[in-house]
Write an enzyme that holds these catalytic residues in place. Structure first.
Site, PDB file in Angstrom:
ATOM      1  N   GLY A 286       0.822  -1.197   0.000  1.00 40.24           N
ATOM      2  CA  GLY A 286       0.000   0.000   0.000  1.00 40.24           C
ATOM      3  C   GLY A 286       0.861   1.254   0.000  1.00 40.24           C
ATOM      4  O   GLY A 286       1.970   1.278  -0.538  1.00 40.24           O
ATOM      5  N   SER A 287       0.354   2.300   0.663  1.00 32.63           N
ATOM      6  CA  SER A 287       0.953   3.629   0.513  1.00 32.63           C
ATOM      7  C   SER A 287       2.316   3.793   1.166  1.00 32.63           C
ATOM      8  O   SER A 287       3.020   4.766   0.881  1.00 32.63           O
ATOM      9  CB  SER A 287      -0.004   4.688   1.063  1.00 32.63           C
ATOM     10  OG  SER A 287      -1.180   4.743   0.277  1.00 32.63           O
ATOM     11  N   THR A 288       2.732   2.890   2.058  1.00 30.49           N
ATOM     12  CA  THR A 288       4.089   3.003   2.595  1.00 30.49           C
ATOM     13  C   THR A 288       5.125   2.853   1.487  1.00 30.49           C
ATOM     14  O   THR A 288       6.245   3.358   1.600  1.00 30.49           O
ATOM     15  CB  THR A 288       4.342   1.936   3.686  1.00 30.49           C
ATOM     16  OG1 THR A 288       4.041   0.641   3.153  1.00 30.49           O
ATOM     17  CG2 THR A 288       3.480   2.185   4.919  1.00 30.49           C
ATOM     18  N   LYS A 290       4.971   4.266  -1.325  1.00 29.72           N
ATOM     19  CA  LYS A 290       5.101   5.532  -2.050  1.00 29.72           C
ATOM     20  C   LYS A 290       6.405   6.260  -1.716  1.00 29.72           C
ATOM     21  O   LYS A 290       6.828   7.141  -2.464  1.00 29.72           O
ATOM     22  CB  LYS A 290       3.907   6.422  -1.735  1.00 29.72           C
ATOM     23  CG  LYS A 290       2.597   5.888  -2.302  1.00 29.72           C
ATOM     24  CD  LYS A 290       1.405   6.709  -1.828  1.00 29.72           C
ATOM     25  CE  LYS A 290       0.108   6.156  -2.392  1.00 29.72           C
ATOM     26  NZ  LYS A 290      -1.087   6.863  -1.852  1.00 29.72           N
TER      27      LYS A 290
END
Length: 650
Positions: A286-288, A290
């Site tokens: 997920g967004s980690t 990014k």
């Protein structure tokens, strides 16, 4: 007739001479060899095991060691009533009667009655002693003891009935911990009786060496405390958490849920004691993830954080509309706001600017798709898209952390590179190996730089953006006053059988502190949480947990709060910060009075013995959330040694 008698006599003489020659050959020339062969057939050997080395925490405190435990063995030739002996021992040892009988019928000098008779409890041993059975003997063997219970259970691992390492550190460093076996050699007849005139030889065993870990016991306890609270609050399927020193790659804390008691590991499912989720489990981050896309874009000069970006709530890629998590989108914003808001369309745009070749190169440089090389068994690789099979849609999803599979330890080391001026380190959990008797260091681990991933200046920019995520963006629940936490949230839907499961998410948060000179990286991932409020976001569930771990751990390391850094922008519904009173130097009575007078809603926990508050945590005049707990440490108020000890306990 006379010639025949003479011939016969000569033949007899020749035969006698041949027999005498053979006798001399056997008795004299082959004597040594035949004696050796005979001794080999009489030789019996009882193995001797040395004491298995201890496992120590970073301060040298034993967290796993070998304690003496009784074991049961039998000399079958001396057990006359084998059926009766098996019948009496079976209920005490918890073993089938026929299994014990088969052991007693073996044509061996000695047999261990295992598993029930190996490393018995003292109560079981006493019951066997009272039977006073012929041919049954008790011997002392080592049994693993764990003074801190299940602390760091999956890191430590387990040992088998023969004191061999099976998982974790016990397996990885088995040849170091086990030492060298010895033996008692003696000579006996087939029925077990000693051969007359033959002595015995003893080859003493060599004790194993001790293994000192990088695990900080206090930090490990913080991590496990937070996991226990998360399990109580959210009833997840599993949880994993890691704390790392980004400058060296040393792992200071690592824990998982479900966990187990290593002293009684047989009572747990194999998956619990055989899999360290922190290094084994792979999932979409997920967004980690990014953080990687942001670092690559800044390093390649594909973006300036002050550049503008418009988010209508979706992004069109190859005929597919990928939506932002916020209905209606974030509208006009800078790319710093894109990072703060964890805006998927903004990161898809960064991925397109980089292109698949460049983005994949940075993903691999940060260590994804390959093992980190941590000195623990069972590490996973993760899965990445192959470049030749990576189309526009795969590029877009990779940019915001979907479609790739990574391990928790890979994510920790990747953020560690950002914290460490762009240098990717190799993680390790063993600090050194020591002689069991003297404590002398035999070998010592050294920090290992794997590669320079991004420049130091780019790493500084990324840390600044991530600090803004915590002060102003989706990670605001991780904010702790004075500790400059920087980090990134993650909320990833879980795929099963090729499709995403509705309502099944892994929420996570990864952070570092202080942002200007990080001393710690902390990460937590919670699989399938069930919050009472129904809101499943990493920023809501995971971020405050990492904030707690980092704050308490930094205090343990003696890192003082700072007035520098970004100040949190408060919104409606945020917990308001309050000032902590200074209790240090007050008597117990005055401290309690001050606590009662305080209207901030703070809780006070008094620790230790004495008449005066000699230290407190957090310190006076710092800021904490309304409702926080302040720990007061008592002493006699005059001893500098007691004050130092209290400060260390903070």
């Amino acid at each position: 007739m006379r010639r025949r008698l003479v011939l016969l006599l000569l033949m007899l003489l020749v035969a006698i001479c041949l027999l005498m020659g053979r006798l001399v050959f056997v008795q004299v020339l082959q004597s040594k060899w035949l004696s050796g062969m005979a001794k080999q057939s009489w030789e019996r050997e009882i193995p001797l095991s040395g004491i298995r080395g201890s496992v120590l925490d970073s301060e040298g405190e034993k967290i796993a060691y070998t304690a003496s435990a009784p074991s049961l063995l039998a000399v079958p030739s001396q057990v006359k009533d084998k059926e009766g002996t098996a019948q009496k021992l079976a209920p005490i040892l918890g073993m089938p009667e026929d299994k014990i009988l088969n052991l007693l019928k073996k044509k061996q000098l000695m047999v261990y009655l295992k598993p029930g008779g190996k490393q018995m409890s003292e109560a079981t041993a006493e019951k066997v002693r009272q039977l006073n059975l012929p041919g049954i003997y008790m011997t002392e063997e080592g049994k693993r003891a764990y003074p801190y219970g299940n602390l760091a259970a999956q890191v430590l691992g387990i040992t088998g009935s023969d004191n061999q390492g099976i998982t974790g550190i016990e397996k990885q460093y088995d040849n170091v911990l086990q030492g060298v076996k010895g033996s008692i050699t003696f000579y006996a007849k087939a029925n077990g009786e000693l051969m007359p005139g033959e002595g015995e030889a003893v080859q003493p065993a060599t004790d194993g060496n001790d293994v000192k870990l990088t695990i900080n016991r206090q930090i490990q306890q913080y991590v496990e405390r937070e996991i226990e609270q998360a399990v109580a609050d959210y009833n997840p399927d599993n949880v994993t958490a890691i704390v790392e020193d980004p400058k060296s790659g040393a792992i200071l804390g690592m824990a998982n849920y479900p966990t187990f008691d290593p002293a009684n590991w047989r009572n747990y499912p194999q998956s619990t004691y055989n899999q360290n989720l922190a290094i084994w489990k792979t999932f979409e981050p997920g967004s980690t993830f990014k953080i990687v896309t942001l670092s690559a874009a800044l390093q390649e000069n594909k973006v300036n954080l002050n550049d503008g970006f418009y988010d209508p709530g979706y992004y069109e890629v190859a005929g597919h509309r990928i939506r932002c998590w916020k209905a209606g989108g974030h509208g006009s914003q800078t790319f710093l706001n894109v990072v703060e808001n964890s805006c998927n369309p903004g990161f898809i745009a960064l991925g397109e600017r980089l292109g698949k070749t460049t983005l994949l190169s940075y993903v691999k440089k940060f260590g994804f798709g390959q093992k980190t090389g941590i000195d623990l068994p069972g590490e996973g690789n993760g899965i990445l898209f192959k470049e030749n099979k990576m189309g526009p849609l795969e590029l877009a999803t990779t940019a915001f952390g979907q479609g790739v599979s990574v391990t928790p330890i890979q994510q920790v080391m990747a953020l560690g590179a950002v914290a460490n001026g762009g240098k990717l380190m190799k993680p390790y959990v063993v600090q050194d190996i020591q002689n069991h008797e003297t404590g002398q260091v035999i070998s010592e681990a050294q920090p290992t730089v794997v590669r320079q991933v991004i420049s130091a200046s780019t790493a500084t920019k990324v840390r600044g953006a991530l600090e803004s995520v915590v002060a102003n963006g989706s990670g605001r629940n991780a904010y702790k006053y004075g500790y400059r936490i920087a980090g990134k949230t993650g909320t990833a839907q879980v795929a099963k059988n090729g499709r995403y499961e509705s309502g099944h998410y892994i929420v996570s948060f990864i952070g570092m502190a202080p942002a200007n000179d990080p001393k710690l990286i902390a990460y937590i991932a919670i699989d399938n949480p069930h919050p009472k409020h129904g809101i499943v976001f990493g920023g809501v569930i995971a971020a405050p947990i990492v904030g707690n771990i980092l704050q308490d751990s930094l205090q343990t390391l003696g890192v003082q709060p700072s007035t520098q850094g970004l100040q949190k922008k408060y919104r409606y519904g945020d917990v308001v910060p309050v000032d902590v009173p200074n209790f240090t130097g007050l008597s117990v009575a005055d401290a309690k009075k001050l606590a009662l007078q305080n209207t901030a809603g703070l809780n006070v926990e008094i620790l230790g013995a004495g008449s005066t508050v000699i230290a407190q945590s957090p310190p006076g005049r710092s800021k904490v959330d309304d409702g926080s707990t302040i720990r007061l440490y008592l002493g006699d108020g005059t001893s500098s040694k007691s004050i130092d000890k209290a400060n260390q306990n903070q």
